[in-house]
Design a protein around this motif. Structure first.
Motif, PDB file in Angstrom:
ATOM      1  N   MET A   1       0.835  -1.194   0.000  1.00 21.70           N
ATOM      2  CA  MET A   1       0.000   0.000   0.000  1.00 21.70           C
ATOM      3  C   MET A   1       0.876   1.253   0.000  1.00 21.70           C
ATOM      4  N   ASN A   2       0.530   2.201  -0.867  1.00 26.12           N
ATOM      5  CA  ASN A   2       1.232   3.478  -0.920  1.00 26.12           C
ATOM      6  C   ASN A   2       0.303   4.586  -0.440  1.00 26.12           C
ATOM      7  N   VAL A   3       0.742   5.327   0.590  1.00 24.38           N
ATOM      8  CA  VAL A   3      -0.077   6.413   1.140  1.00 24.38           C
ATOM      9  C   VAL A   3       0.694   7.720   1.010  1.00 24.38           C
ATOM     10  N   ILE A 120      -8.463   8.391  -7.381  1.00 24.83           N
ATOM     11  CA  ILE A 120      -7.741   7.866  -6.223  1.00 24.83           C
ATOM     12  C   ILE A 120      -8.499   8.281  -4.959  1.00 24.83           C
ATOM     13  N   PRO A 121      -8.708   7.384  -3.999  1.00 24.97           N
ATOM     14  CA  PRO A 121      -9.385   7.775  -2.755  1.00 24.97           C
ATOM     15  C   PRO A 121      -8.672   8.959  -2.100  1.00 24.97           C
ATOM     16  N   THR A 122      -9.441   9.968  -1.725  1.00 27.39           N
ATOM     17  CA  THR A 122      -8.854  11.181  -1.157  1.00 27.39           C
ATOM     18  C   THR A 122      -9.597  11.609   0.098  1.00 27.39           C
ATOM     19  N   ALA A 123      -8.854  12.208   1.027  1.00 23.36           N
ATOM     20  CA  ALA A 123      -9.440  12.739   2.257  1.00 23.36           C
ATOM     21  C   ALA A 123      -8.672  13.974   2.662  1.00 23.36           C
ATOM     22  N   VAL A 124      -9.344  14.885   3.354  1.00 20.38           N
ATOM     23  CA  VAL A 124      -8.665  16.028   3.950  1.00 20.38           C
ATOM     24  C   VAL A 124      -9.025  16.078   5.431  1.00 20.38           C
ATOM     25  N   HIS A 125      -8.076  16.539   6.221  1.00 19.98           N
ATOM     26  CA  HIS A 125      -8.325  16.723   7.652  1.00 19.98           C
ATOM     27  C   HIS A 125      -8.069  18.185   7.988  1.00 19.98           C
ATOM     28  N   GLU A 126      -9.006  18.800   8.718  1.00 18.17           N
ATOM     29  CA  GLU A 126      -8.874  20.192   9.123  1.00 18.17           C
ATOM     30  C   GLU A 126      -8.775  20.279  10.640  1.00 18.17           C
ATOM     31  N   SER A 127      -7.624  20.752  11.133  1.00 20.12           N
ATOM     32  CA  SER A 127      -7.406  20.863  12.572  1.00 20.12           C
ATOM     33  C   SER A 127      -8.034  22.121  13.150  1.00 20.12           C
ATOM     34  N   ASN A 128      -8.118  23.187  12.345  1.00 20.88           N
ATOM     35  CA  ASN A 128      -8.690  24.436  12.831  1.00 20.88           C
ATOM     36  C   ASN A 128     -10.207  24.340  12.919  1.00 20.88           C
ATOM     37  N   ALA A 129     -10.779  25.148  13.799  1.00 15.74           N
ATOM     38  CA  ALA A 129     -12.226  25.118  14.002  1.00 15.74           C
ATOM     39  C   ALA A 129     -12.978  25.516  12.745  1.00 15.74           C
ATOM     40  N   VAL A 130     -12.432  26.475  11.999  1.00 15.35           N
ATOM     41  CA  VAL A 130     -13.058  26.966  10.774  1.00 15.35           C
ATOM     42  C   VAL A 130     -12.123  26.662   9.609  1.00 15.35           C
ATOM     43  N   PRO A 131     -12.629  26.061   8.519  1.00 16.24           N
ATOM     44  CA  PRO A 131     -11.741  25.672   7.417  1.00 16.24           C
ATOM     45  C   PRO A 131     -11.150  26.870   6.694  1.00 16.24           C
ATOM     46  N   GLY A 132      -9.927  26.710   6.235  1.00 14.06           N
ATOM     47  CA  GLY A 132      -9.294  27.711   5.408  1.00 14.06           C
ATOM     48  C   GLY A 132      -9.743  27.553   3.960  1.00 14.06           C
ATOM     49  N   ASN A 361      -6.668   9.285  16.667  1.00 21.21           N
ATOM     50  CA  ASN A 361      -5.812   8.586  15.698  1.00 21.21           C
ATOM     51  C   ASN A 361      -6.516   7.350  15.146  1.00 21.21           C
ATOM     52  N   GLU A 362      -7.139   6.598  16.052  1.00 20.06           N
ATOM     53  CA  GLU A 362      -7.826   5.367  15.654  1.00 20.06           C
ATOM     54  C   GLU A 362      -9.012   5.673  14.747  1.00 20.06           C
ATOM     55  N   LYS A 363      -9.773   6.702  15.077  1.00 21.87           N
ATOM     56  CA  LYS A 363     -10.946   7.069  14.274  1.00 21.87           C
ATOM     57  C   LYS A 363     -10.523   7.483  12.863  1.00 21.87           C
ATOM     58  N   ILE A 364      -9.454   8.256  12.775  1.00 18.62           N
ATOM     59  CA  ILE A 364      -8.991   8.694  11.454  1.00 18.62           C
ATOM     60  C   ILE A 364      -8.458   7.509  10.659  1.00 18.62           C
ATOM     61  N   PHE A 365      -7.713   6.641  11.324  1.00 20.87           N
ATOM     62  CA  PHE A 365      -7.162   5.470  10.638  1.00 20.87           C
ATOM     63  C   PHE A 365      -8.291   4.611  10.070  1.00 20.87           C
ATOM     64  N   GLU A 366      -9.320   4.372  10.861  1.00 18.74           N
ATOM     65  CA  GLU A 366     -10.438   3.548  10.403  1.00 18.74           C
ATOM     66  C   GLU A 366     -11.213   4.239   9.279  1.00 18.74           C
ATOM     67  N   THR A 367     -11.344   5.573   9.368  1.00 21.01           N
ATOM     68  CA  THR A 367     -12.022   6.304   8.292  1.00 21.01           C
ATOM     69  C   THR A 367     -11.265   6.178   6.977  1.00 21.01           C
ATOM     70  N   LEU A 368      -9.954   6.313   7.055  1.00 24.29           N
ATOM     71  CA  LEU A 368      -9.135   6.205   5.844  1.00 24.29           C
ATOM     72  C   LEU A 368      -9.112   4.778   5.291  1.00 24.29           C
ATOM     73  N   LYS A 369      -9.055   3.810   6.185  1.00 26.67           N
ATOM     74  CA  LYS A 369      -9.101   2.405   5.732  1.00 26.67           C
ATOM     75  C   LYS A 369     -10.421   2.118   5.042  1.00 26.67           C
ATOM     76  N   GLY A 370     -11.493   2.753   5.548  1.00 26.73           N
ATOM     77  CA  GLY A 370     -12.801   2.572   4.928  1.00 26.73           C
ATOM     78  C   GLY A 370     -12.836   3.059   3.482  1.00 26.73           C
ATOM     79  N   LEU A 371     -12.090   4.122   3.181  1.00 29.58           N
ATOM     80  CA  LEU A 371     -12.009   4.601   1.813  1.00 29.58           C
ATOM     81  C   LEU A 371     -11.356   3.586   0.884  1.00 29.58           C
ATOM     82  N   LEU A 372     -10.367   2.873   1.414  1.00 27.69           N
ATOM     83  CA  LEU A 372      -9.668   1.874   0.600  1.00 27.69           C
ATOM     84  C   LEU A 372     -10.546   0.676   0.299  1.00 27.69           C
ATOM     85  N   LYS A 373     -11.492   0.388   1.196  1.00 26.71           N
ATOM     86  CA  LYS A 373     -12.402  -0.748   0.952  1.00 26.71           C
ATOM     87  C   LYS A 373     -13.379  -0.432  -0.179  1.00 26.71           C
TER      88      LYS A 373
END
Length: 373
Positions: A1-3, A120-132, A361-373
């Motif tokens: 797998m390439n991430v 290609i499966p894609t995801a973005v993560h936003e740490s700030n309360a309001v997206p840039g 960390n676990e929630k994000i990992f599972e969300t990303l793995k779900g995209l690969l399925k």
């Protein structure tokens, strides 16, 4: 797998990507990881230091101004966008990722956009309360948007695409109890500990206030311990202290450092934190339920640090203090009151526990793995 992880600009964008990359390497045998950042960005220093390969694209921001200089800069940015699109496609051709994850920063835009166009499966993560601007634009083309707090969902056009996952926080922040951290730091009394810092680059105005703060603290009998990180303003602060006579006497329990290299250890030991409200900081404070006084930087895009701070302050886990209301005396008054009120700090910690997303960390990992399925 390439991430492929693409991020940059601030530690708040880079640190979550590094945490996720480590998780993929631990969980997925044979996984290959590549980072993509912007030419000359902070990521060009931080990512290789963490042991990861980094490629770069040529991308710059847009300035929200109609001055000749801003217009010229924005024309250059349009030219760079064409160049970065070409560079992003070449990187995708070479690495052939199975998954592309953007965690913020201008470099994320051409890479995630090009990957989405290829299916290609894609995801973005936003740490700030309001997206840039970058995250908002990419939310229209990526498969899933991950956010740190539930309140953030309302800022997106397609809430059904948004998943509240929390923000990845390095495991170092969870490895010690308060008692263990205090022993490791050599703290042998019961006085509460204040941790204060304004980031590695410091903040000249705020460190100026800290000179008065530290003087008041020492003159007041040192009813609490204090570790302050001055950043690049260390020399200015220590001179100001010397001029006031503070450094002429020993003050056990008051420590001024240039940099706090063992932040997870010091934060674990602290009873209260006085700091800015960048994305990484509020995520760490919420994750380990650490009460704080937050002074948002007024010099950031769209005043996003104030919006970050409001998440914690509205939830009862922090005090928001605008920089324009600050002085050494005001900072001392607010923090001293909290340090002398263990009951209030305990309630703030409880509220933070309710705001935080456990096992982000676990929630994000599972969300990303779900995209690969």
């Amino acid at each position: 797998m390439n991430v492929l992880f693409t991020c940059g600009g601030t530690a708040g964008h880079i640190n979550p990507a590094v945490a996720l990359a480590r998780m993929f390497l631990e969980r997925e045998p044979g996984c290959q990881v590549l980072f993509v950042g912007a030419d000359g960005g902070m990521e060009t220093r931080l990512v290789p230091k963490e042991g990861f390969e980094l490629k770069t694209v040529t991308i710059t921001n847009f300035r929200r101004s109609l001055t000749p200089a801003a217009i010229g800069h924005n024309v250059g940015t349009l030219v760079n966008m064409v160049k970065s699109d070409r560079q992003a496609r070449a990187i995708l051709d070479g690495f052939k990722p199975d998954l592309v994850v953007g965690t913020g920063g201008y470099a994320s835009f051409p890479v995630v956009k090009a990957a989405a166009k290829r299916g290609i499966p894609t995801a973005v993560h936003e740490s700030n309360a309001v997206p840039g601007l970058t995250t908002k634009a990419l939310s229209r083309v990526c498969d899933v948007v991950m956010v740190g707090f539930a309140e953030s969902k309302e800022h997106y056009e397609e809430p059904s695409k948004v998943v509240v996952t929390g923000t990845p926080v390095r495991g170092d922040f969870f490895r010690r109890t308060r008692a263990e951290a205090r022993r490791e730091l050599g703290i042998d009394d019961d006085r509460p500990l204040l941790l204060s810092y304004w980031g590695s680059l410091g903040a000249e105005v705020m460190n100026g206030y800290m000179a008065d703060f530290l003087r008041l603290e020492c003159e007041g009998g040192q009813s609490f311990r204090h570790i302050h990180g001055a950043g690049r303003d260390f020399a200015l602060l220590t001179k100001a202290l010397a001029d006031s006579g503070v450094s002429a006497h020993p003050y056990p329990g008051v420590e001024v450092r240039e940099y706090i290299y063992d932040m997870p250890l010091v934060m674990a030991a602290a009873d209260l934190v006085l700091c800015r409200s960048g994305a990484s900081t509020i995520s760490e404070l919420a994750a380990i339920a650490k009460p704080s006084v937050l002074v948002p930087s007024p010099n950031v895009t769209a005043d996003h640090q104030t919006k970050n701070a409001r998440i914690l302050s509205n939830g009862g886990g922090a005090v928001l203090l605008p920089e324009k209301e600050c002085s050494g005396e005001k900072l001392y008054e607010v923090t001293s009151a909290l340090l002398h009120s263990p009951e209030r700090r305990g309630e703030m910690a409880r509220r933070l526990s309710e705001l935080a997303v456990p096992d982000a960390n676990e929630k994000i990992f599972e969300t990303l793995k779900g995209l690969l399925k």
